[in-house]
Design an enzyme around this catalytic site. Structure first.
Site, PDB file in Angstrom:
ATOM      1  CD1 TRP A  10      -2.081  -2.140   0.422  1.00  0.00           C
ATOM      2  CD2 TRP A  10      -2.991  -1.198   2.247  1.00  0.00           C
ATOM      3  NE1 TRP A  10      -3.141  -2.917   0.808  1.00  0.00           N
ATOM      4  CE2 TRP A  10      -3.721  -2.371   1.926  1.00  0.00           C
ATOM      5  CE3 TRP A  10      -3.389  -0.450   3.351  1.00  0.00           C
ATOM      6  CZ2 TRP A  10      -4.819  -2.807   2.676  1.00  0.00           C
ATOM      7  CZ3 TRP A  10      -4.484  -0.870   4.110  1.00  0.00           C
ATOM      8  CH2 TRP A  10      -5.187  -2.038   3.758  1.00  0.00           C
ATOM      9  CE  LYS A  11       4.637   1.294  -4.202  1.00  0.00           C
ATOM     10  NZ  LYS A  11       5.264   1.734  -5.438  1.00  0.00           N
ATOM     11  CG  HIS A  96       9.811  -0.975  -2.405  1.00  0.00           C
ATOM     12  ND1 HIS A  96       9.879   0.228  -3.067  1.00  0.00           N
ATOM     13  CD2 HIS A  96       8.803  -1.679  -2.976  1.00  0.00           C
ATOM     14  CE1 HIS A  96       8.941   0.243  -4.001  1.00  0.00           C
ATOM     15  NE2 HIS A  96       8.281  -0.894  -3.968  1.00  0.00           N
ATOM     16  CD  GLU A  98       8.197   3.393  -3.976  1.00  0.00           C
ATOM     17  OE1 GLU A  98       7.608   3.189  -2.902  1.00  0.00           O
ATOM     18  OE2 GLU A  98       7.668   3.188  -5.093  1.00  0.00           O
ATOM     19  N   GLY A 234       1.468  -2.707  -6.249  1.00  0.00           N
ATOM     20  CA  GLY A 234       1.331  -1.426  -5.577  1.00  0.00           C
ATOM     21  C   GLY A 234      -0.052  -0.851  -5.826  1.00  0.00           C
ATOM     22  N   GLY A 235      -0.143   0.022  -6.822  1.00  0.00           N
ATOM     23  CA  GLY A 235      -1.377   0.763  -7.100  1.00  0.00           C
ATOM     24  C   GLY A 235      -2.635  -0.098  -7.127  1.00  0.00           C
TER      25      GLY A 235
HETATM   26  P1  PGA Z   1       3.074  -0.548  -8.674  1.00  0.00           P
HETATM   27  O1  PGA Z   1       4.085  -0.728  -7.415  1.00  0.00           O
HETATM   28  O2  PGA Z   1       2.306  -1.836  -8.788  1.00  0.00           O
HETATM   29  O3  PGA Z   1       2.218   0.613  -8.311  1.00  0.00           O
HETATM   30  O4  PGA Z   1       3.936  -0.319  -9.861  1.00  0.00           O
HETATM   31  C1  PGA Z   1       4.747  -1.926  -7.177  1.00  0.00           C
HETATM   32  C2  PGA Z   1       5.670  -1.803  -5.996  1.00  0.00           C
HETATM   33  O5  PGA Z   1       6.334  -0.754  -5.848  1.00  0.00           O
HETATM   34  O6  PGA Z   1       5.779  -2.751  -5.184  1.00  0.00           O
END
Ligand code: PGA
Length: 256
Positions: A10-11, A96, A98, A234-235
């Protein structure tokens, strides 16, 4: 380890209310919940107690997006693996892209976090992947293999028997650009071969997820690849129906 896993990162999204809504949406989809696929959500840390409370009697697992490599002490703002274990967390994302790019986590830090997670009895999901510049320079396989090697050096190949790897090309994360199934399969096979050189048995059982703009539209083709054992989403994990649909795509592979 189950054969397929679909994990939702979910970030830094959601709120208390949105967490309840999303988890309830997943629980309501009980009938659509894929049997035999490990479904995992990674909410932001403040909502772990909510996840524990709502999911403990369900088949859905939950995890944390990050953890400190330190056990305790003067690390303002950090959360230790034993704190996560207090919430019966099963999985923890480590490395990750990020975290690597925005927070400067090195391969050594990622390996230390990986080991701390295992020492606390949880399963690390080791995230690796190349940037667009690295791909264009033909460095994809050397970059991901080096990221795996940092963990092999620190923790040994046997440790991967109790871990999951997520290959996430940085250029495909949050961009809507998914790697083609062939591009992803090539890298997944290379990762498995790299691990096999150290321990063939562990490599054969290693779960390697693909991440990077996975959606209900792209999941089936990706999951059909031989070395792709699920997805880190993610999204599309922020919508219960999309996330369940991706789980169904993984389920379909088990039936083949
Ligand atoms: P995304 O993110 O599906 O929004 O590209 C994937 C992730 O960063 O794990």
């Amino acid at each position: 380890m189950p054969k397929m896993m679909v994990a939702g990162n979910w970030k830094m999204n959601a709120s208390s209310e949105a967490t309840t809504e999303l988890l309830q949406g997943l629980l309501n989809g009980q009938d659509a919940l894929p049997a035999g696929v490990e479904m995992v959500v990674f909410p932001p840390l403040p909502y772990l107690a909510q996840a524990q409370q709502m999911l403990q009697a369900s088949g859905i697992a939950y995890g944390a997006q990050n953890a400190s490599e330190h056990a305790k002490g003067a690390y303002t703002g950090e959360v230790s693996t034993s704190m996560l274990a207090d919430f019966a967390v099963r999985y923890v994302l480590v490395g990750h892209s990020e975290r690597r790019s925005i927070y400067g986590e090195s391969d050594a830090t990622v390996a230390a976090k990986y080991m701390a997670v295992q020492a606390a009895g949880m399963v690390p999901v080791l995230c690796i992947g190349e940037t667009l510049a690295q791909r264009e320079a033909g460095e994809t396989l050397s970059v991901v293999n080096a990221q795996v090697q940092a963990v092999l050096d620190a923790a040994g190949a046997e440790s991967l028997a109790n871990a999951v790897v997520a290959y996430e090309p940085v250029w495909a994360i949050g961009t809507g650009l998914t790697a083609t199934p062939e591009q992803a399969q090539e890298v997944h096979a290379a990762i498995r071969a790299h691990v096999a050189a150290a321990n063939a048995e562990v490599a054969a059982g290693l779960q390697i997820l693909y991440g990077g703009s996975v959606s209900p539209a792209t999941a089936a083709e990706l999951f059909a690849q031989q070395d792709i054992d699920g997805g880190l989403v993610g999204g599309a994990s922020l919508d219960a129906q999309s996330f369940l649909a991706i789980g169904q795509a993984a389920q379909a592979q088990l039936a083949i």
